[in-house]
Design a protein around this motif. Structure first.
Motif, short mmCIF file in Angstrom:
data_model
loop_
_atom_site.label_atom_id
_atom_site.label_comp_id
_atom_site.label_asym_id
_atom_site.label_seq_id
_atom_site.Cartn_x
_atom_site.Cartn_y
_atom_site.Cartn_z
N ILE A 1 0.86 -1.18 0.00
CA ILE A 1 0.00 0.00 0.00
C ILE A 1 0.90 1.23 0.00
CG2 ILE A 1 -1.88 1.21 1.19
CD1 ILE A 1 -2.57 -1.65 0.28
N ALA A 2 0.49 2.22 -0.78
CA ALA A 2 1.29 3.43 -0.89
C ALA A 2 0.36 4.63 -0.99
CB ALA A 2 2.21 3.36 -2.12
N ARG A 3 0.99 5.80 -1.10
CA ARG A 3 0.18 7.01 -1.31
C ARG A 3 0.87 7.90 -2.32
NH1 ARG A 3 2.55 11.24 1.70
NH2 ARG A 3 0.69 12.52 1.71
N VAL A 4 0.08 8.70 -2.99
CA VAL A 4 0.63 9.72 -3.86
C VAL A 4 1.28 10.78 -2.97
CG1 VAL A 4 0.10 11.49 -5.58
CG2 VAL A 4 -1.13 9.30 -5.61
N ALA A 5 2.53 11.16 -3.30
CA ALA A 5 3.27 12.03 -2.40
C ALA A 5 3.69 13.35 -3.04
CB ALA A 5 4.50 11.30 -1.87
N SER A 6 3.28 13.60 -4.27
CA SER A 6 3.61 14.88 -4.91
C SER A 6 2.71 15.07 -6.11
CB SER A 6 5.07 14.91 -5.35
OG SER A 6 5.23 14.20 -6.57
N GLY A 7 2.77 16.26 -6.67
CA GLY A 7 2.20 16.47 -7.98
C GLY A 7 3.19 16.04 -9.05
N THR A 8 2.84 16.27 -10.31
CA THR A 8 3.70 15.81 -11.40
C THR A 8 4.78 16.82 -11.74
OG1 THR A 8 2.02 16.65 -12.93
CG2 THR A 8 2.03 14.29 -12.51
N ARG A 9 5.86 16.28 -12.30
CA ARG A 9 6.93 17.08 -12.88
C ARG A 9 7.51 16.26 -14.03
NH1 ARG A 9 8.63 14.87 -8.07
NH2 ARG A 9 10.47 13.54 -8.16
N TRP B 1 6.55 13.53 -21.03
CA TRP B 1 6.29 12.52 -19.99
C TRP B 1 6.53 13.07 -18.59
CZ3 TRP B 1 3.45 9.42 -22.36
CH2 TRP B 1 3.72 9.04 -23.68
N LEU B 2 5.65 12.70 -17.69
CA LEU B 2 5.67 13.22 -16.33
C LEU B 2 5.81 12.08 -15.33
CD1 LEU B 2 2.60 15.62 -16.75
CD2 LEU B 2 5.03 16.20 -16.97
N LEU B 3 6.21 12.45 -14.14
CA LEU B 3 6.21 11.48 -13.05
C LEU B 3 5.70 12.17 -11.80
CD1 LEU B 3 8.71 12.46 -11.12
CD2 LEU B 3 10.12 11.14 -12.67
N LEU B 4 5.42 11.39 -10.80
CA LEU B 4 5.14 11.92 -9.47
C LEU B 4 5.78 11.01 -8.45
CD1 LEU B 4 2.81 9.78 -8.71
CD2 LEU B 4 1.21 11.53 -9.50
N ASP B 5 5.85 11.52 -7.21
CA ASP B 5 6.43 10.72 -6.13
C ASP B 5 5.38 9.82 -5.51
OD1 ASP B 5 8.96 11.89 -6.39
OD2 ASP B 5 8.41 13.55 -5.07
N VAL B 6 5.80 8.61 -5.19
CA VAL B 6 4.94 7.63 -4.53
C VAL B 6 5.64 7.20 -3.24
CG1 VAL B 6 3.93 5.32 -4.67
CG2 VAL B 6 3.91 6.83 -6.67
N GLN B 7 4.92 7.30 -2.14
CA GLN B 7 5.47 6.90 -0.85
C GLN B 7 4.87 5.57 -0.43
OE1 GLN B 7 4.45 9.33 2.61
NE2 GLN B 7 6.46 8.88 3.49
N ALA B 8 5.74 4.58 -0.25
CA ALA B 8 5.28 3.27 0.23
C ALA B 8 4.90 3.37 1.70
CB ALA B 8 6.37 2.23 0.03
N LEU B 9 3.80 2.74 2.05
CA LEU B 9 3.32 2.78 3.45
C LEU B 9 3.43 1.43 4.13
CD1 LEU B 9 0.12 4.95 2.87
CD2 LEU B 9 2.33 5.71 3.76
N ARG B 10 3.09 0.38 3.42
CA ARG B 10 3.13 -0.95 3.99
C ARG B 10 3.48 -1.96 2.91
NH1 ARG B 10 2.13 1.64 7.89
NH2 ARG B 10 0.78 1.21 9.66
N LYS B 11 4.29 -2.94 3.30
CA LYS B 11 4.35 -4.16 2.50
C LYS B 11 3.26 -5.09 3.03
CE LYS B 11 7.37 -7.94 1.09
NZ LYS B 11 8.74 -8.49 1.12
N THR B 12 2.48 -5.67 2.15
CA THR B 12 1.43 -6.59 2.56
C THR B 12 1.79 -7.99 2.10
OG1 THR B 12 0.18 -6.31 0.51
CG2 THR B 12 -0.27 -4.75 2.30
N ARG B 13 0.99 -8.96 2.49
CA ARG B 13 1.12 -10.25 1.82
C ARG B 13 0.84 -10.03 0.35
NH1 ARG B 13 -3.52 -12.91 0.06
NH2 ARG B 13 -5.48 -11.97 0.77
N LEU B 14 1.39 -10.89 -0.49
CA LEU B 14 1.08 -10.76 -1.90
C LEU B 14 -0.36 -11.22 -2.14
CD1 LEU B 14 2.58 -10.13 -4.71
CD2 LEU B 14 2.17 -12.57 -5.06
#
Length: 168
Positions: free
Chosen positions: A69-77, A101-114
């Motif tokens: 599980i992760a979250r969006v952590a920025s806007g695009t650049r 082409w753009l990217l944004l930052d993604v912050q991981a919050l948890r590793k889960t079971r697959l």
DNA sequence: GCCAACGTTGGC
DNA sequence: GCCAACGTTGGC
């Protein structure tokens, strides 16, 4: 008037960036390089906002499925790899003064079971998921709130989901 | 490695 | 603007 999308699924090849790699990065945050599809780019640019929930999906690997599980952590650049001739994501047709082409930052919050693709397919509640539609090739896509809730309930305890602040 | 499905390209 | 050819994705 529809409410804005708040949940997403983003595919990553674990050979390139696994959930473990993301969690091991500074602030558990990675720049989501390499999106080279206009629809996926437009989702990032037009609809994704910091704080949106993300299902971190492992693709093109032995065990494809949701891995964290992760979250969006920025806007695009601009995605710098498009201008790097040494990068597999190099795009010589992208103008430097108007990056394609753009990217944004993604912050991981948890590793889960697959939660494997095959398991996702077994749940009638998820039959409408975009990921599961025939021929789907998008690497960034919307997840409906009921689908998000259904999946998180199988990956996290309720208090953990609350602690992540990405309920509902 | 195979191949179905899809997106992109480019000739017309 | 059409559409065939081509390249890519991604599960198996």
């Amino acid at each position: 008037m529809t409410s804005p999308a708040r949940f997403w699924l983003m595919k990553s090849e674990p050979d390139e960036c696994s959930i473990d790699d993301a969690l091991a990065s500074p602030q558990a945050t990675v720049a989501w390089t390499g999106v080279r599809n206009y629809q996926a780019r437009n989702f990032m640019r037009d609809q994704m906002r910091p704080g949106d929930g993300v299902l971190f999906y492992h693709s093109s690997c032995a065990e494809p499925g949701i891995a964290g599980i992760a979250r969006v952590a920025s806007g695009t650049r601009a995605d710098p790899t498009q201008f790097d001739p040494a990068s597999p994501y190099h795009d010589p047709r992208s103008p430097e003064d108007s990056p394609r082409w753009l990217l944004l930052d993604v912050q991981a919050l948890r590793k889960t079971r697959l939660m494997p693709l095959a398991e996702l397919r077994q749940h009638p509640e998820l039959a409408g998921m975009r990921l599961l539609q025939r021929g789907n090739r998008l690497s960034v896509m919307e997840v409906q709130p009921p689908e998000w809730q259904f999946i998180l309930a199988r990956l996290l305890g309720p208090e953990d989901a609350l602690a992540l602040g990405i309920g509902p």
